[in-house]
Write a protein that holds these residues in place. Structure first.
Motif, PDB file in Angstrom:
ATOM      1  N   ASN A  53       0.847  -1.198   0.000  1.00 55.88           N
ATOM      2  CA  ASN A  53       0.000   0.000   0.000  1.00 55.88           C
ATOM      3  C   ASN A  53       0.880   1.245   0.000  1.00 55.88           C
ATOM      4  OD1 ASN A  53      -2.343  -1.537   0.225  1.00 55.88           O
ATOM      5  ND2 ASN A  53      -2.369  -1.419   2.454  1.00 55.88           N
ATOM      6  N   GLY A  54       0.489   2.236  -0.806  1.00 58.16           N
ATOM      7  CA  GLY A  54       1.220   3.503  -0.824  1.00 58.16           C
ATOM      8  C   GLY A  54       2.667   3.359  -1.260  1.00 58.16           C
ATOM      9  N   LEU A  55       2.934   2.405  -2.131  1.00 58.94           N
ATOM     10  CA  LEU A  55       4.320   2.123  -2.542  1.00 58.94           C
ATOM     11  C   LEU A  55       4.993   3.329  -3.205  1.00 58.94           C
ATOM     12  CD1 LEU A  55       6.656   0.095  -2.956  1.00 58.94           C
ATOM     13  CD2 LEU A  55       5.573  -0.501  -5.140  1.00 58.94           C
ATOM     14  N   PHE A  56       4.296   3.959  -4.136  1.00 58.72           N
ATOM     15  CA  PHE A  56       4.935   5.008  -4.933  1.00 58.72           C
ATOM     16  C   PHE A  56       5.065   6.296  -4.126  1.00 58.72           C
ATOM     17  CE2 PHE A  56       3.297   1.839  -7.762  1.00 58.72           C
ATOM     18  CZ  PHE A  56       4.413   1.574  -8.533  1.00 58.72           C
ATOM     19  N   GLY A  57       6.300   6.772  -4.033  1.00 57.45           N
ATOM     20  CA  GLY A  57       6.635   7.933  -3.221  1.00 57.45           C
ATOM     21  C   GLY A  57       7.221   7.543  -1.867  1.00 57.45           C
ATOM     22  N   ARG A  58       7.212   6.264  -1.569  1.00 56.49           N
ATOM     23  CA  ARG A  58       7.722   5.766  -0.287  1.00 56.49           C
ATOM     24  C   ARG A  58       9.194   5.394  -0.419  1.00 56.49           C
ATOM     25  NH1 ARG A  58       4.587   0.667   1.279  1.00 56.49           N
ATOM     26  NH2 ARG A  58       6.282  -0.537   0.407  1.00 56.49           N
ATOM     27  N   LYS A  59       9.944   5.605   0.647  1.00 57.36           N
ATOM     28  CA  LYS A  59      11.351   5.184   0.680  1.00 57.36           C
ATOM     29  C   LYS A  59      11.407   3.680   0.918  1.00 57.36           C
ATOM     30  CE  LYS A  59      13.213   9.522   2.308  1.00 57.36           C
ATOM     31  NZ  LYS A  59      14.339   9.978   1.581  1.00 57.36           N
ATOM     32  N   SER A  60      12.325   3.038   0.256  1.00 55.95           N
ATOM     33  CA  SER A  60      12.502   1.594   0.393  1.00 55.95           C
ATOM     34  C   SER A  60      12.886   1.237   1.831  1.00 55.95           C
ATOM     35  CB  SER A  60      13.603   1.132  -0.566  1.00 55.95           C
ATOM     36  OG  SER A  60      13.760  -0.256  -0.503  1.00 55.95           O
ATOM     37  N   GLY A  61      12.327   0.135   2.299  1.00 56.85           N
ATOM     38  CA  GLY A  61      12.701  -0.373   3.622  1.00 56.85           C
ATOM     39  C   GLY A  61      12.048   0.342   4.787  1.00 56.85           C
ATOM     40  N   THR A  62      10.852   0.921   4.591  1.00 56.15           N
ATOM     41  CA  THR A  62      10.270   1.737   5.658  1.00 56.15           C
ATOM     42  C   THR A  62       8.911   1.283   6.176  1.00 56.15           C
ATOM     43  OG1 THR A  62       9.308   3.283   4.049  1.00 56.15           O
ATOM     44  CG2 THR A  62      11.515   3.815   4.921  1.00 56.15           C
ATOM     45  N   ILE A  63       8.403   0.152   5.746  1.00 58.91           N
ATOM     46  CA  ILE A  63       7.113  -0.316   6.279  1.00 58.91           C
ATOM     47  C   ILE A  63       7.334  -0.844   7.695  1.00 58.91           C
ATOM     48  CG2 ILE A  63       5.364  -2.155   6.093  1.00 58.91           C
ATOM     49  CD1 ILE A  63       4.746   0.077   4.242  1.00 58.91           C
ATOM     50  N   GLU A  64       6.609  -0.261   8.624  1.00 56.45           N
ATOM     51  CA  GLU A  64       6.750  -0.636  10.028  1.00 56.45           C
ATOM     52  C   GLU A  64       6.384  -2.109  10.230  1.00 56.45           C
ATOM     53  OE1 GLU A  64       4.798   0.659  14.265  1.00 56.45           O
ATOM     54  OE2 GLU A  64       5.075   2.205  12.725  1.00 56.45           O
ATOM     55  N   GLY A  65       7.207  -2.797  10.996  1.00 57.04           N
ATOM     56  CA  GLY A  65       6.930  -4.180  11.348  1.00 57.04           C
ATOM     57  C   GLY A  65       7.465  -5.205  10.371  1.00 57.04           C
ATOM     58  N   TYR A  66       8.063  -4.743   9.272  1.00 58.46           N
ATOM     59  CA  TYR A  66       8.638  -5.694   8.326  1.00 58.46           C
ATOM     60  C   TYR A  66      10.155  -5.724   8.510  1.00 58.46           C
ATOM     61  CZ  TYR A  66       9.829  -8.432   4.339  1.00 58.46           C
ATOM     62  OH  TYR A  66      10.336  -9.435   3.559  1.00 58.46           O
ATOM     63  N   ASN A  67      10.729  -6.911   8.505  1.00 63.91           N
ATOM     64  CA  ASN A  67      12.171  -7.092   8.699  1.00 63.91           C
ATOM     65  C   ASN A  67      12.885  -7.072   7.340  1.00 63.91           C
ATOM     66  OD1 ASN A  67      14.651  -7.640   9.854  1.00 63.91           O
ATOM     67  ND2 ASN A  67      14.284  -9.845   9.951  1.00 63.91           N
ATOM     68  N   TYR A  68      13.249  -5.894   6.901  1.00 67.38           N
ATOM     69  CA  TYR A  68      13.937  -5.722   5.617  1.00 67.38           C
ATOM     70  C   TYR A  68      15.398  -6.138   5.711  1.00 67.38           C
ATOM     71  CZ  TYR A  68      10.101  -2.740   3.945  1.00 67.38           C
ATOM     72  OH  TYR A  68       8.892  -2.245   3.540  1.00 67.38           O
ATOM     73  N   SER A  69      15.962  -6.487   4.564  1.00 67.24           N
ATOM     74  CA  SER A  69      17.405  -6.711   4.482  1.00 67.24           C
ATOM     75  C   SER A  69      18.103  -5.359   4.638  1.00 67.24           C
ATOM     76  CB  SER A  69      17.776  -7.317   3.126  1.00 67.24           C
ATOM     77  OG  SER A  69      17.502  -6.396   2.084  1.00 67.24           O
ATOM     78  N   ASP A  70      19.345  -5.386   5.093  1.00 73.95           N
ATOM     79  CA  ASP A  70      20.128  -4.146   5.170  1.00 73.95           C
ATOM     80  C   ASP A  70      20.260  -3.528   3.785  1.00 73.95           C
ATOM     81  OD1 ASP A  70      20.462  -4.295   7.915  1.00 73.95           O
ATOM     82  OD2 ASP A  70      22.414  -5.291   7.778  1.00 73.95           O
ATOM     83  N   ALA A  71      20.396  -4.367   2.763  1.00 73.89           N
ATOM     84  CA  ALA A  71      20.535  -3.866   1.393  1.00 73.89           C
ATOM     85  C   ALA A  71      19.319  -3.027   1.004  1.00 73.89           C
ATOM     86  CB  ALA A  71      20.707  -5.023   0.420  1.00 73.89           C
ATOM     87  N   ASN A  72      18.141  -3.489   1.357  1.00 69.12           N
ATOM     88  CA  ASN A  72      16.918  -2.766   1.027  1.00 69.12           C
ATOM     89  C   ASN A  72      16.808  -1.483   1.855  1.00 69.12           C
ATOM     90  OD1 ASN A  72      13.983  -2.115   0.871  1.00 69.12           O
ATOM     91  ND2 ASN A  72      13.988  -3.953  -0.400  1.00 69.12           N
ATOM     92  N   LYS A  73      17.041  -1.590   3.147  1.00 67.41           N
ATOM     93  CA  LYS A  73      16.935  -0.418   4.033  1.00 67.41           C
ATOM     94  C   LYS A  73      17.928   0.671   3.638  1.00 67.41           C
ATOM     95  CE  LYS A  73      17.306  -2.816   7.870  1.00 67.41           C
ATOM     96  NZ  LYS A  73      17.393  -3.243   9.273  1.00 67.41           N
ATOM     97  N   ASN A  74      19.092   0.269   3.164  1.00 67.04           N
ATOM     98  CA  ASN A  74      20.163   1.228   2.854  1.00 67.04           C
ATOM     99  C   ASN A  74      20.290   1.554   1.372  1.00 67.04           C
ATOM    100  OD1 ASN A  74      20.875   1.281   5.610  1.00 67.04           O
ATOM    101  ND2 ASN A  74      22.057  -0.600   5.349  1.00 67.04           N
ATOM    102  N   SER A  75      19.298   1.149   0.576  1.00 69.82           N
ATOM    103  CA  SER A  75      19.384   1.334  -0.875  1.00 69.82           C
ATOM    104  C   SER A  75      19.267   2.795  -1.303  1.00 69.82           C
ATOM    105  CB  SER A  75      18.296   0.517  -1.579  1.00 69.82           C
ATOM    106  OG  SER A  75      17.018   1.058  -1.295  1.00 69.82           O
ATOM    107  N   GLY A  76      18.627   3.624  -0.478  1.00 70.84           N
ATOM    108  CA  GLY A  76      18.424   5.023  -0.849  1.00 70.84           C
ATOM    109  C   GLY A  76      17.330   5.213  -1.888  1.00 70.84           C
ATOM    110  N   ILE A  77      16.593   4.170  -2.188  1.00 71.20           N
ATOM    111  CA  ILE A  77      15.554   4.229  -3.217  1.00 71.20           C
ATOM    112  C   ILE A  77      14.283   4.857  -2.667  1.00 71.20           C
ATOM    113  CG2 ILE A  77      13.924   2.753  -4.485  1.00 71.20           C
ATOM    114  CD1 ILE A  77      16.250   0.872  -5.066  1.00 71.20           C
ATOM    115  N   THR A  78      13.699   5.728  -3.461  1.00 68.93           N
ATOM    116  CA  THR A  78      12.328   6.173  -3.259  1.00 68.93           C
ATOM    117  C   THR A  78      11.569   5.642  -4.468  1.00 68.93           C
ATOM    118  OG1 THR A  78      12.964   8.153  -2.036  1.00 68.93           O
ATOM    119  CG2 THR A  78      10.769   8.143  -3.025  1.00 68.93           C
TER     120      THR A  78
END
Length: 129
Positions: A53-78
């Motif tokens: 939900n609300g994917l477009f415009g969101r920074k990668s790795g920011t959905i609360e409660g989901y355990n993202y990989s460090d690669a995803n959290k630190n990708s710098g992608i919006t």
């Protein structure tokens, strides 16, 4: 002449809206393969993958409660349409080290349809009217 231009613009707008609705409907069919890991909508929950939900415009790795990989959290992608299209074609090439195990969606029309479908869902999971 002026009324012709206005009528043509209105017709074009109607066709564009209709095409977008068709793309979103086709995208819902494409999303079937994503459902194994991802959810959208008002009752969506994180699963193997995060809620989309609300994917477009969101920074990668920011959905609360989901355990993202460090690669995803630190990708710098919006997420925007172009970044998503590149990512969904080959997630591991776009974000090396991502946990997402998916061979990729190569067909540009299906990517566009999937994008149209996902763009309907706001952060709250409600479909835009």
């Amino acid at each position: 002449m002026k009324s012709f231009v206005v009528a043509a613009a209105l017709s074009l707008a109607a066709l564009t809206s209709q095409a977008q609705a068709q793309d979103a409907a086709a995208g819902e069919k494409v999303f079937v393969q994503c459902r194994a890991c991802h959810q959208v909508g008002e009752t969506a929950k994180n699963g193997v993958g995060p809620v989309l939900n609300g994917l477009f415009g969101r920074k990668s790795g920011t959905i609360e409660g989901y355990n993202y990989s460090d690669a995803n959290k630190n990708s710098g992608i919006t997420w925007d349409e172009a970044v998503f299209a590149e990512y969904i074609q080959n997630p591991r090439a776009k974000i090396p080290g991502t946990k997402m195990i998916y061979a990729g969606l190569k067909d540009e029309k299906r990517i566009a349809d999937l994008t149209a479908y996902l763009k309907q869902f706001g952060k709250d999971g409600k479909k835009a009217q």
